[in-house]
Structure formats: structure tokens, C-alpha cells
Scaffold this motif. Sequence first.
Motif, PDB file in Angstrom:
ATOM      1  N   ARG A  61       0.971  -1.187  -0.119  1.00  0.00           N
ATOM      2  CA  ARG A  61      -0.010   0.041  -0.051  1.00  0.00           C
ATOM      3  C   ARG A  61       0.823   1.251  -0.107  1.00  0.00           C
ATOM      4  O   ARG A  61       0.446   2.000  -0.495  1.00  0.00           O
ATOM      5  CB  ARG A  61      -0.952  -0.016   1.238  1.00  0.00           C
ATOM      6  CG  ARG A  61      -2.148  -0.884   0.947  1.00  0.00           C
ATOM      7  CD  ARG A  61      -3.203  -0.680   1.917  1.00  0.00           C
ATOM      8  NE  ARG A  61      -2.822  -1.112   3.357  1.00  0.00           N
ATOM      9  CZ  ARG A  61      -3.067  -2.233   3.908  1.00  0.00           C
ATOM     10  NH1 ARG A  61      -3.906  -3.200   3.059  1.00  0.00           N
ATOM     11  NH2 ARG A  61      -2.589  -2.621   5.162  1.00  0.00           N
ATOM     12  N   ASP A  62       1.830   1.018   0.823  1.00  0.00           N
ATOM     13  CA  ASP A  62       2.675   2.339   0.781  1.00  0.00           C
ATOM     14  C   ASP A  62       3.620   2.709  -0.656  1.00  0.00           C
ATOM     15  O   ASP A  62       3.723   3.642  -1.081  1.00  0.00           O
ATOM     16  CB  ASP A  62       4.034   2.216   1.621  1.00  0.00           C
ATOM     17  CG  ASP A  62       3.313   2.415   3.324  1.00  0.00           C
ATOM     18  OD1 ASP A  62       2.234   2.809   3.499  1.00  0.00           O
ATOM     19  OD2 ASP A  62       3.982   1.765   4.259  1.00  0.00           O
ATOM     20  N   ALA A  65       0.910   3.898  -2.746  1.00  0.00           N
ATOM     21  CA  ALA A  65       0.709   5.354  -2.555  1.00  0.00           C
ATOM     22  C   ALA A  65       1.968   6.381  -3.082  1.00  0.00           C
ATOM     23  O   ALA A  65       1.548   7.332  -3.681  1.00  0.00           O
ATOM     24  CB  ALA A  65       0.641   5.586  -1.179  1.00  0.00           C
ATOM     25  N   THR A  70      -4.305   5.194  -4.001  1.00  0.00           N
ATOM     26  CA  THR A  70      -4.701   4.631  -2.619  1.00  0.00           C
ATOM     27  C   THR A  70      -6.001   3.685  -2.740  1.00  0.00           C
ATOM     28  O   THR A  70      -6.656   3.648  -3.607  1.00  0.00           O
ATOM     29  CB  THR A  70      -5.416   6.196  -2.091  1.00  0.00           C
ATOM     30  OG1 THR A  70      -6.244   6.733  -2.765  1.00  0.00           O
ATOM     31  CG2 THR A  70      -4.012   7.247  -1.896  1.00  0.00           C
TER      32      THR A  70
END
Length: 72
Positions: A61-62, A65, A70
Motif C-alpha cells: 500500500r505504501d 501510494a 490509494t
Amino acid sequence: MKRLLILAAVSASLMASACVTVIDADSDDLSWHGENAQPFDAARDACRASTGKGQHSDAFRDCMAGKGWTRS
């Protein structure tokens, strides 16, 4: 008769276009949103390769991002 033929053609094309969406869409891919982001497939593949983790990990997820995506 002409109206029936047109209606049948429109119905067939709509059903075929819906099938492409259902077949090609991965349920995990539907919850990502991005504005001015990198192309999704390239970002996803790069994050999989760099983190070695799946879409539900914090590292993945990071990474996404950082590429403008997102998860909702």
C-alpha cells in the motif's frame, strides 16, 4: 422488423462489453483510486516486484501510494 434487428444488435454489444469488464477485472484491483497517478498495471507490477508482498500488506500500500494510488 428493422427495429427488432437494431435492438438485438445493441443488446448483444452491451452484453459483450459487460463481459470484458467482468472477466478482466480483478476484485482486488477495483478498490484502488488515483489522480495524476502512474498507470495502474505498471505501478501494481512494480510494487509486487519491489515489496514481494501482496496487495493487502502495508508495504504494498505504501509503494502504491508513492505512485499516486490509494485504496478505499
